[in-house]
Design a protein around this motif. Structure first.
Motif, PDB file in Angstrom:
ATOM      1  N   LEU A 131       0.893  -1.092  -0.002  1.00  0.00           N
ATOM      2  CA  LEU A 131      -0.220   0.101  -0.187  1.00  0.00           C
ATOM      3  C   LEU A 131       0.967   0.966  -0.048  1.00  0.00           C
ATOM      4  CD1 LEU A 131      -2.852  -0.298   2.106  1.00  0.00           C
ATOM      5  CD2 LEU A 131      -2.843  -1.035  -0.635  1.00  0.00           C
ATOM      6  N   ALA A 132       2.294   1.153   0.901  1.00  0.00           N
ATOM      7  CA  ALA A 132       2.863   2.572   0.331  1.00  0.00           C
ATOM      8  C   ALA A 132       3.349   2.499  -1.050  1.00  0.00           C
ATOM      9  CB  ALA A 132       3.957   2.254   1.365  1.00  0.00           C
ATOM     10  N   MET A 133       3.344   1.231  -1.912  1.00  0.00           N
ATOM     11  CA  MET A 133       4.120   1.416  -2.984  1.00  0.00           C
ATOM     12  C   MET A 133       3.490   3.578  -3.990  1.00  0.00           C
ATOM     13  SD  MET A 133       6.904  -0.290  -3.907  1.00  0.00           S
ATOM     14  CE  MET A 133       6.844  -0.053  -5.535  1.00  0.00           C
ATOM     15  N   ARG A 134       2.473   3.252  -4.458  1.00  0.00           N
ATOM     16  CA  ARG A 134       2.131   4.888  -4.519  1.00  0.00           C
ATOM     17  C   ARG A 134       2.122   5.499  -4.326  1.00  0.00           C
ATOM     18  NH1 ARG A 134      -4.662   4.476  -6.885  1.00  0.00           N
ATOM     19  NH2 ARG A 134      -3.715   2.510  -7.587  1.00  0.00           N
ATOM     20  N   PRO A 135       1.529   5.885  -3.223  1.00  0.00           N
ATOM     21  CA  PRO A 135       1.896   7.133  -2.396  1.00  0.00           C
ATOM     22  C   PRO A 135       3.167   7.578  -2.202  1.00  0.00           C
ATOM     23  CG  PRO A 135       1.052   5.690  -1.248  1.00  0.00           C
ATOM     24  CD  PRO A 135       0.707   5.027  -1.918  1.00  0.00           C
ATOM     25  N   THR A 146       1.870   6.542   6.791  1.00  0.00           N
ATOM     26  CA  THR A 146       0.879   5.534   6.926  1.00  0.00           C
ATOM     27  C   THR A 146       0.104   4.573   6.250  1.00  0.00           C
ATOM     28  OG1 THR A 146       0.359   8.144   7.312  1.00  0.00           O
ATOM     29  CG2 THR A 146      -1.510   6.711   7.269  1.00  0.00           C
ATOM     30  N   ALA A 147       0.964   4.485   5.208  1.00  0.00           N
ATOM     31  CA  ALA A 147       0.193   3.041   4.778  1.00  0.00           C
ATOM     32  C   ALA A 147       1.297   1.838   5.195  1.00  0.00           C
ATOM     33  CB  ALA A 147       0.249   3.365   2.701  1.00  0.00           C
ATOM     34  N   PHE A 148       2.398   1.984   5.756  1.00  0.00           N
ATOM     35  CA  PHE A 148       2.399   1.322   6.031  1.00  0.00           C
ATOM     36  C   PHE A 148       2.038   0.010   7.347  1.00  0.00           C
ATOM     37  CE2 PHE A 148       6.842   3.157   4.168  1.00  0.00           C
ATOM     38  CZ  PHE A 148       7.367   2.349   3.307  1.00  0.00           C
ATOM     39  N   ASP A 149       1.343   1.097   7.577  1.00  0.00           N
ATOM     40  CA  ASP A 149       1.044   0.384   8.933  1.00  0.00           C
ATOM     41  C   ASP A 149      -1.092  -0.278   8.325  1.00  0.00           C
ATOM     42  OD1 ASP A 149       3.322  -0.538  10.219  1.00  0.00           O
ATOM     43  OD2 ASP A 149       3.046   1.643  10.756  1.00  0.00           O
ATOM     44  N   SER A 150      -1.400  -0.004   7.487  1.00  0.00           N
ATOM     45  CA  SER A 150      -3.231   0.707   7.429  1.00  0.00           C
ATOM     46  C   SER A 150      -3.287  -0.616   6.580  1.00  0.00           C
ATOM     47  CB  SER A 150      -3.416   1.545   7.095  1.00  0.00           C
ATOM     48  OG  SER A 150      -4.622   2.077   6.629  1.00  0.00           O
ATOM     49  N   ALA A 151      -4.679  -1.319   6.306  1.00  0.00           N
ATOM     50  CA  ALA A 151      -5.555  -1.747   5.564  1.00  0.00           C
ATOM     51  C   ALA A 151      -6.332  -1.515   4.695  1.00  0.00           C
ATOM     52  CB  ALA A 151      -6.015  -3.670   6.461  1.00  0.00           C
ATOM     53  N   VAL A 152      -6.311  -0.159   4.960  1.00  0.00           N
ATOM     54  CA  VAL A 152      -7.056   0.291   3.641  1.00  0.00           C
ATOM     55  C   VAL A 152      -6.804   1.990   3.377  1.00  0.00           C
ATOM     56  CG1 VAL A 152      -8.994   0.261   5.612  1.00  0.00           C
ATOM     57  CG2 VAL A 152      -7.667   2.266   6.049  1.00  0.00           C
ATOM     58  N   TYR A 153      -7.544   2.190   2.036  1.00  0.00           N
ATOM     59  CA  TYR A 153      -6.696   3.121   1.340  1.00  0.00           C
ATOM     60  C   TYR A 153      -8.332   3.649   0.650  1.00  0.00           C
ATOM     61  CZ  TYR A 153      -8.097  -0.151  -2.627  1.00  0.00           C
ATOM     62  OH  TYR A 153      -9.072  -0.936  -2.953  1.00  0.00           O
ATOM     63  N   ARG A 154      -7.337   4.393  -0.272  1.00  0.00           N
ATOM     64  CA  ARG A 154      -9.246   4.769  -0.854  1.00  0.00           C
ATOM     65  C   ARG A 154      -8.071   5.420  -2.445  1.00  0.00           C
ATOM     66  NH1 ARG A 154     -10.909  11.038   1.443  1.00  0.00           N
ATOM     67  NH2 ARG A 154     -12.145   8.982   2.247  1.00  0.00           N
ATOM     68  N   ASN A 155      -9.017   4.932  -3.506  1.00  0.00           N
ATOM     69  CA  ASN A 155      -8.929   4.358  -4.157  1.00  0.00           C
ATOM     70  C   ASN A 155      -9.247   6.267  -5.326  1.00  0.00           C
ATOM     71  OD1 ASN A 155     -11.406   5.754  -5.369  1.00  0.00           O
ATOM     72  ND2 ASN A 155     -11.870   2.883  -6.211  1.00  0.00           N
ATOM     73  N   ARG A 156      -8.880   6.062  -6.854  1.00  0.00           N
ATOM     74  CA  ARG A 156      -8.342   6.920  -7.257  1.00  0.00           C
ATOM     75  C   ARG A 156      -9.722   7.749  -7.285  1.00  0.00           C
ATOM     76  NH1 ARG A 156      -4.220   5.008 -12.110  1.00  0.00           N
ATOM     77  NH2 ARG A 156      -2.850   4.976 -10.636  1.00  0.00           N
ATOM     78  N   LEU A 157     -11.260   6.967  -7.517  1.00  0.00           N
ATOM     79  CA  LEU A 157     -12.214   7.638  -7.523  1.00  0.00           C
ATOM     80  C   LEU A 157     -12.360   8.130  -5.991  1.00  0.00           C
ATOM     81  CD1 LEU A 157     -14.015   5.246 -10.012  1.00  0.00           C
ATOM     82  CD2 LEU A 157     -13.098   6.931 -10.234  1.00  0.00           C
ATOM     83  N   GLY A 158     -11.621   7.974  -5.322  1.00  0.00           N
ATOM     84  CA  GLY A 158     -11.689   8.818  -3.932  1.00  0.00           C
ATOM     85  C   GLY A 158     -13.087   7.728  -2.836  1.00  0.00           C
ATOM     86  N   VAL A 159     -13.421   6.892  -3.622  1.00  0.00           N
ATOM     87  CA  VAL A 159     -13.659   5.599  -2.928  1.00  0.00           C
ATOM     88  C   VAL A 159     -12.647   4.975  -1.655  1.00  0.00           C
ATOM     89  CG1 VAL A 159     -14.928   3.321  -2.799  1.00  0.00           C
ATOM     90  CG2 VAL A 159     -15.396   5.657  -4.336  1.00  0.00           C
ATOM     91  N   ASP A 160     -13.160   4.688  -0.455  1.00  0.00           N
ATOM     92  CA  ASP A 160     -12.501   3.725   0.073  1.00  0.00           C
ATOM     93  C   ASP A 160     -12.920   2.650   0.304  1.00  0.00           C
ATOM     94  OD1 ASP A 160     -11.349   6.496   1.373  1.00  0.00           O
ATOM     95  OD2 ASP A 160     -12.833   6.467   2.997  1.00  0.00           O
ATOM     96  N   GLY A 161     -11.000   1.620   0.439  1.00  0.00           N
ATOM     97  CA  GLY A 161     -10.956   0.206   0.191  1.00  0.00           C
ATOM     98  C   GLY A 161     -11.146  -0.357   1.076  1.00  0.00           C
TER      99      GLY A 161
END
Length: 233
Positions: A131-135, A146-161
């Motif tokens: 998850l840390a790759m794109r940011p 933040t992404a290193f320790d997270s299982a959630v993200y926001r896609n390019r459409l602004g939707v949380d996944g």
């Protein structure tokens, strides 16, 4: 990813056999329609009425033989037991769905029950190990940390996944009787391309590089998405 799926299907079933395929969360039916065109008997399950309408419109434009092989069911992927009998399908697809399911284990167990012995379960999930790759590659250092320790993200459409880790899904698949057979990385080299980027006039080299990366360590481990194939015992 279509090539990877075709490879797994060809490796498991006799050539020319018409397979019973369930596409859970089929969206507008692109993958399901491709398989119906190839001669398989496909059931598409989708809860979004807009996507169902698009899929029905696309199907209506197909020849009668293809229309006869493609059944569309409006419903939720978590209710497969309501719509179908256990062991009804040779192949079950669940692509781009798990990232929007808070508790995926019951859904996966239900999908495994839909498979006949020796059946193939194909999953496309967000890669929680990368998850840390794109940011990070975009220079968003705070987002990467933040992404290193997270299982959630926001896609390019602004939707949380929600993302899944390979080790966790491997254990889950073993527990539901469809152990992991093969896995691939998807969007390894192309995930950070800006929105609206036009593909090259001849995409042969791009596709070949992405395909190679998706099968090769360590590249596939940092893919944006993972394609996992489990086999029902």
């Amino acid at each position: 990813m279509a090539r990877q799926l075709d490879e797994q299907m060809a490796g498991r079933f006799p050539v020319g056999r018409r397979l019973r395929v369930l596409d859970v969360g089929m969206g507008q039916g692109t993958q399901a329609l491709r398989l119906a065109r190839a001669g398989h008997r496909v059931t598409g399950l989708e809860r979004d009425a807009r996507m169902v309408s698009v899929a029905r419109e696309a199907l209506a434009a197909e020849p009668e033989g293809i229309r006869a092989r493609f059944r569309i069911v409006e419903g939720d992927g978590q209710d497969t037991g309501v719509h179908f009998l256990p062991g009804s399908f040779d192949v079950v697809l669940c692509h781009g769905v798990l990232m929007y399911v808070a508790e995926p284990d019951p859904l996966l167990a239900g999908l495994a029950r839909m498979l006949a012995p020796g059946g193939l379960l194909s999953l496309l999930v967000r890669n929680g190990d990368a998850l840390a790759m794109r940011p990070g590659l975009a220079g968003d250092w705070a987002g990467a940390l933040t992404a290193f320790d997270s299982a959630v993200y926001r896609n390019r459409l602004g939707v949380d996944g929600r993302a899944d880790r390979l080790a966790d899904l491997t254990a889950t698949l073993a527990g539901i009787g469809a152990p992991l057979h093969a896995w691939y990385g998807v969007r390894v080299l192309t995930d950070t391309a800006p929105d609206g980027t036009e593909p090259p006039a001849d995409p042969t080299a791009l596709l070949a590089a992405e395909e190679r990366a998706g099968r090769t360590d360590p590249y596939r481990r940092v893919a944006a998405l993972l394609h996992l194939c489990g086999v029902r015992g």
